[in-house]
Design an enzyme around this catalytic site. Structure first.
Site, short mmCIF file in Angstrom:
data_model
loop_
_atom_site.label_atom_id
_atom_site.label_comp_id
_atom_site.label_asym_id
_atom_site.label_seq_id
_atom_site.Cartn_x
_atom_site.Cartn_y
_atom_site.Cartn_z
N TRP A 54 -4.61 1.76 1.24
CA TRP A 54 -4.37 3.16 0.88
C TRP A 54 -5.06 4.14 1.84
O TRP A 54 -5.41 5.24 1.46
CB TRP A 54 -4.78 3.43 -0.57
CG TRP A 54 -4.18 2.45 -1.53
CD1 TRP A 54 -2.85 2.37 -1.89
CD2 TRP A 54 -4.84 1.38 -2.21
NE1 TRP A 54 -2.66 1.32 -2.77
CE2 TRP A 54 -3.87 0.69 -2.99
CE3 TRP A 54 -6.16 0.96 -2.27
CZ2 TRP A 54 -4.18 -0.40 -3.79
CZ3 TRP A 54 -6.48 -0.14 -3.06
CH2 TRP A 54 -5.50 -0.80 -3.80
N HIS A 55 -5.22 3.71 3.11
CA HIS A 55 -5.81 4.56 4.14
C HIS A 55 -4.75 4.96 5.17
O HIS A 55 -5.04 5.03 6.36
CB HIS A 55 -6.97 3.84 4.84
CG HIS A 55 -8.12 3.54 3.95
ND1 HIS A 55 -9.16 2.69 4.32
CD2 HIS A 55 -8.43 3.98 2.70
CE1 HIS A 55 -10.03 2.61 3.32
NE2 HIS A 55 -9.61 3.39 2.33
N ALA A 76 -4.66 13.31 6.42
CA ALA A 76 -4.94 12.09 7.18
C ALA A 76 -3.92 11.86 8.30
O ALA A 76 -4.20 11.09 9.22
CB ALA A 76 -4.97 10.88 6.25
N ASN A 85 -11.26 9.30 2.68
CA ASN A 85 -11.32 10.51 1.88
C ASN A 85 -12.30 11.55 2.43
O ASN A 85 -11.95 12.73 2.59
CB ASN A 85 -11.68 10.20 0.43
CG ASN A 85 -11.52 11.41 -0.48
OD1 ASN A 85 -10.46 12.02 -0.53
ND2 ASN A 85 -12.58 11.76 -1.18
#
Length: 565
Positions: free
Chosen positions: A503-504, A538, A550
């Site tokens: 999830w990056h 991002a 985050n």
């Protein structure tokens, strides 16, 4: 066309996630500047944060599709048989975005990450340039000195001895067997080591950007409008400038005029928004019938994520956390693979005493392993001009051979450290884990799942001779993990089959030199060639930082906002 009676805002911010909330706060600080923040999900004002989000144990993902984009998925990697692995890719659809549903990790990364950004054309984004914004955003409750902030909106803390439960001590001892030293501050000590994870949390409650930046005083500003439950239908364009946005709110399409548009919709949806506005690869847009405004072939490319594996380990009763103890992650290991093609601090692992909210999860330790410096990259591809059709995301994990080699070496290192007296010396009690559809269904919070997982958990508390054959059959493909790590072919298959993106997602509208044909944004975050379209999430990252994303995203929003006020 924009009619004279269309509502007007000086800035419209598209996406109320980690970055969007920062932008709304900073840009509306000028009372003469009218700001609109639109977010597709529900609002989470500080006095009404849903309990699954406020919880120190990350619970948002366990409540179905309430807080995420339903049905969003991504291709992970190409397997040995040539097929593409795919899995759900949970992205926040709620005020605060990822900061409202993630594991609350507050990790900056390393100075070399940002120096690399500057070297790739993002001038003004070297470590010395971004450090003031890391300091500005944080209120570190444990660490002092010139590298830390004490008055920022985001509280950052660690769980430290003597307040450790037994698992924290055991996991730290296990990681220390790597020979790396204990270090207090992963955000200020930049060498490899064993760290207590830093997280954005205070008084055992999550602090999202929706709470920290959209506080009551900010929400009371008369020049700030916050519209939850509002989806973007598209940017309204005249040439390469945006005259406003079209949104769907309560089933009605509305047009809003804007002096400036800041897109903060994340690395999967932001490039899709630009492509639907005609900014992207000209040939691909034309093939979809989208008029080409600017040929920027880098839009949607350079998609990067940390390739990740998870493992579970049966915990003896002495190491289990009581259900009332909410924070479960206690140790992190930043280390170097030492392989050709690798570099310093290119691997990362974390240890948590709980693999789930339920009776089964309380009996299992959960360990994450990822490659901190991946070389593989994928892309986001637009499938339709329809604004409500998801783009295709292909993470293309492990496409660079060095990523696969480092993940295989990392698995061997992790197994060696975890099978120990401090945690559990029986190798048969450690197994690969995956957030499969079955586990995802089992993890949804319900009375039925609470009862079922208590039964399944009790079945683990049988003698090893009964427990371990079941683990091998249902979790390890019929073979013991110790056998897998001893065989290159089996280990490669395990890694390719189970790897996922953590999830990056990042990099799909990267900043760079305006003369670079693959750059999408200039170092101010402005779409190259445009006068009033900006991106601040991002997707601007030229490369992934050596960290969870985050806190770097909040820094990005702080820095770009500072250039806009």
């Amino acid at each position: 066309m924009i009619s004279p009676d269309t509502p007007f805002f000086d800035t419209v911010i598209v996406g109320g996630g980690s970055a969007g909330c920062v932008m709304a706060n900073r840009l509306s600080a000028d009372p003469s500047h009218r700001v609109l923040l639109v977010e597709a999900g529900e609002d989470t004002p500080p006095d009404a944060v849903p309990e699954p989000i406020a919880d120190s144990y990350p619970m948002g993902l366990f409540h179905g599709d309430r807080f995420i984009w339903p049905g969003l998925s991504a291709f992970t990697t190409r397997r040995q048989d040539g097929s593409r692995g795919t899995r759900a890719y949970e992205q926040g659809r709620v005020m605060g975005g990822g900061s409202s549903i993630n594991v609350q990790s507050a990790n900056r990364g390393l100075p070399r990450d940002y120096d690399e950004w500057a070297g790739l054309g993002a001038r003004g984004w070297a470590w010395d340039d971004v450090l003031p914004y890391f300091i500005k955003l944080e209120r570190d409750l444990d660490c002092d000195g010139p590298l830390h902030g004490k008055t920022g909106p985001i509280p950052i803390r660690r769980i430290l001895p003597p307040g450790w439960p037994a698992f924290a001590e055991a996991a730290t001892d296990a990681f220390a067997a790597s020979g790396l030293p204990w270090r207090l501050d992963q955000n200020g000590e930049f060498e490899d080591g064993v760290f207590p994870p830093a997280f954005n949390n205070e008084s055992d409650r999550r602090v999202s950007t929706a709470v920290a930046y959209l506080d009551p005083a900010t929400r009371a500003r008369r020049n700030l409008a916050i519209w939850p439950g509002t989806r973007l239908a598209g940017l309204l364009m005249e040439g390469l400038s945006a005259t406003g946005v079209e949104v769907e709110r309560e089933g009605v399409l509305l047009r809003i005029a804007a002096g400036r548009v800041v897109v903060t919709a994340g690395a999967l949806q932001t490039p899709a928004i630009l492509m639907r506005a005609g900014i992207g690869d000209g040939a691909e847009l034309a093939a979809l019938g989208i008029p080409v405004v600017a040929h920027r072939p880098g839009v949607g490319r350079n998609l990067r994520d940390h390739p990740t594996l998870t493992f579970c380990q049966y915990l003896p009763p002495r190491l289990r956390l009581a259900a009332a103890y909410r924070r479960a992650s206690f140790a992190a290991l930043r280390f170097s693979s030492g392989l050709a093609g690798g570099e310093a601090s290119d691997m990362y692992a974390t240890a948590s005493a709980r693999a789930g909210w339920h009776g089964l999860g309380r009996r299992l330790g959960l360990y994450f392993l990822w490659c901190n410096r991946p070389k593989s990259s994928g892309r986001v591809r637009l499938l339709s001009p329809d604004p409500f059709v998801y783009p295709e995301a292909d993470l293309n994990l492990l496409s660079d051979p060095s990523d696969l080699a480092r993940m295989m070496a990392g698995v061997r290192t992790l197994v060696r450290l975890l099978v120990c007296e401090a945690l559990n010396p029986d190798s048969g009690d450690l197994f690969p884990a995956a957030f499969s559809p079955f586990i995802k269904t089992l993890s949804r919070v319900s009375r039925r799942n609470a009862l079922l997982t208590e039964v399944l958990g009790a079945l683990l508390d049988v003698p090893p001779m009964l427990r371990q054959p079941a683990l091998r059959r249902f979790m390890s493909g019929g073979v013991a993990l110790a056998e897998v790590v001893a065989d290159d072919a089996r280990l490669e298959k395990l890694v390719r089959t189970n790897v996922f993106g953590v999830w990056h997602a990042s990099g799909t509208c990267r900043m760079g030199d305006p003369e670079d044909p693959q750059a999408v944004l200039d170092p101010a975050g402005r779409v190259i060639g445009s006068g009033n379209i900006y991106v601040a999430d991002a997707s601007v990252m030229p490369r992934l930082p050596t960290a969870n994303t985050n806190i770097p995203v909040i820094m990005i929003a702080e820095k770009i906002a500072a250039g806009l006020v």
